[in-house]
Design an enzyme around this catalytic site. Structure first.
Site, mmCIF file in Angstrom:
data_model
loop_
_atom_site.group_PDB
_atom_site.id
_atom_site.type_symbol
_atom_site.label_atom_id
_atom_site.label_comp_id
_atom_site.label_asym_id
_atom_site.label_seq_id
_atom_site.Cartn_x
_atom_site.Cartn_y
_atom_site.Cartn_z
ATOM 1 N N CYS A 107 0.811 -1.227 0.000
ATOM 2 C CA CYS A 107 0.000 0.000 0.000
ATOM 3 C C CYS A 107 0.847 1.281 0.000
ATOM 4 O O CYS A 107 0.580 2.216 -0.768
ATOM 5 C CB CYS A 107 -0.946 -0.006 1.187
ATOM 6 S SG CYS A 107 -0.168 -0.511 2.723
ATOM 7 N N HIS A 118 -3.244 6.110 4.901
ATOM 8 C CA HIS A 118 -1.817 6.286 5.206
ATOM 9 C C HIS A 118 -1.370 7.691 4.771
ATOM 10 O O HIS A 118 -1.884 8.235 3.798
ATOM 11 C CB HIS A 118 -0.962 5.303 4.409
ATOM 12 C CG HIS A 118 -1.047 3.873 4.856
ATOM 13 N ND1 HIS A 118 -1.713 3.448 5.973
ATOM 14 C CD2 HIS A 118 -0.498 2.756 4.309
ATOM 15 C CE1 HIS A 118 -1.593 2.131 6.099
ATOM 16 N NE2 HIS A 118 -0.858 1.689 5.098
#
Ligand code: A2P
Length: 343
Positions: free
Chosen positions: A130, A243
């Site tokens: 990711c 994130h």
């Protein structure tokens, strides 16, 4: 009549699995048949797709029969056990785990960056880590104009990267702390609520954790450039699902921040979020649920005349995992790269 495909989600009950389900529905993915696979623990449960309750099935060899596309997100061990079985039965596996990412014969794809790599697939395509996906979306458009020599990244990673149970754990810890109780850590190694810690992936002999080395090795593979020097520090923060990353880039020659801004404002999968008057830049709460990676705070590095600083936030479950996988599946359809289809 346009073609439709027989799809299986391996790990359908997880954080990424349920997002995959939502994306297949909202993007109107051409589905002829959908199978939802998870562990024995989930057998008996159902999940909704287009108003229909679909039962969760256990993972068996037979489960992969008559399947064109497997979207796998059930951990590396499960992928290692079942990906080969699925491919032998004629499916293409788009794997979200790290099991095959660095395998020389497995394409590692971010569709906005290296879609051409899909053409060489032999049944398995890997979805990158990711943090890597999010970083490549912002760096690739700049790298195409002027080669990046060195990347220094620091990440601020949400609980979702450790799965649905880790997200629940942070909520429970937060409630416990607010009620004056001791937080309990069972999924993550330490309490994450009101805390942060270096990423919990295994440490390597280099002193880097595996997550940090994924950013290094996967970015080089996706960019097709082993020369780029990359270093990263990955940190888990008490955010639920997006994130953030602070990225320092060193180019061969100076890169004007306004030019970078202009390039990134047009880049696919990127949304420029910059309001210098109000100090409004990408934030995880604004990135959550969005397809684009939010990029901003682009500025000249005052310590290096060829350096540029930027900040980004991206939904880890969505573009960092499920959306990228669905986009790879859409790419395979568009380029006619699936082995078998139903009319
Ligand atoms: P289950 O819900 O039955 O445990 P997350 O990343 O959010 O933790 O989700 C992991 C996903 O992988 C879940 O759907 C989980 O199913 C599934 N899973 C975990 N271990 C296995 C296994 N051995 N076989 C099949 N599915 C698995």
């Amino acid at each position: 009549m346009s073609k439709s495909y027989r799809v299986a989600i391996l790990g359908a009950t997880g954080a990424v699995g349920t997002e995959l389900l939502e994306l297949l529905e909202s993007r109107n993915f051409p589905i002829a048949n959908l199978k939802l696979l998870a562990s024995e623990r989930s057998v008996g449960k159902t999940l909704k797709f287009k108003g229909e309750n679909i039962p969760i099935e256990p993972v068996t060899e037979q489960a992969f029969e008559n399947v064109d596309i497997v979207l796998a997100s059930a951990g590396g061990g499960t992928s290692k056990t079942w990906a080969g079985v699925a491919v032998a039965k004629g499916a293409v596996v788009i794997d979200n785990s790290s099991a095959f990412r660095m395998h020389p014969e497995v394409p590692l794809i971010v569709p906005e960056v290296n879609p051409q790599a899909a053409a060489s697939h032999k049944g398995i395509i890997a979805n990158p880590n990711c943090t890597t996906i999010l970083m490549t979306l912002a760096v690739w458009p700049l790298h195409k104009i002027k080669p990046v020599k060195r990347i220094v990244a620091a990440t601020y990673q949400s609980a979702s990267g450790a799965g649905a149970k880790a997200m629940e754990e942070v909520k429970t810890q937060t409630r416990d702390i607010l009620q004056g109780k001791q937080p309990v850590a069972e999924v993550l190694p330490y309490p994450l609520a009101f805390n942060l810690f270096p990423h919990n992936s295994p440490l390597t002999d280099l002193g880097y954790c595996e997550e940090e080395l994924k950013m290094v090795n996967e970015t080089r593979k996706i960019f097709g450039s082993q020369e780029i020097r990359i270093t990263a520090t990955c940190v888990r923060v008490p955010v639920l699902r997006a994130h953030s990353e602070a990225i320092n880039l060193e180019f061969e020659t100076p890169f004007n921040p306004d030019e970078a801004r202009a390039i990134l404002s047009q880049a696919p999968g990127v949304k420029l979020v910059e309001d210098w008057q109000t100090n409004h830049f990408p934030m995880p709460i604004e990135a959550s649920g969005q397809d684009e990676v939010l990029v901003g705070r682009i500025r000249q590095d005052i310590s290096h005349h060829c350096g540029l600083e930027l900040w980004l936030c991206g939904d880890q479950i969505r573009k960092g995992a499920a959306l990228n996988a669905v986009q790879i599946a859409e790419l395979l359809i568009e380029k006619n790269l699936l082995q078998s289809t139903t009319a």
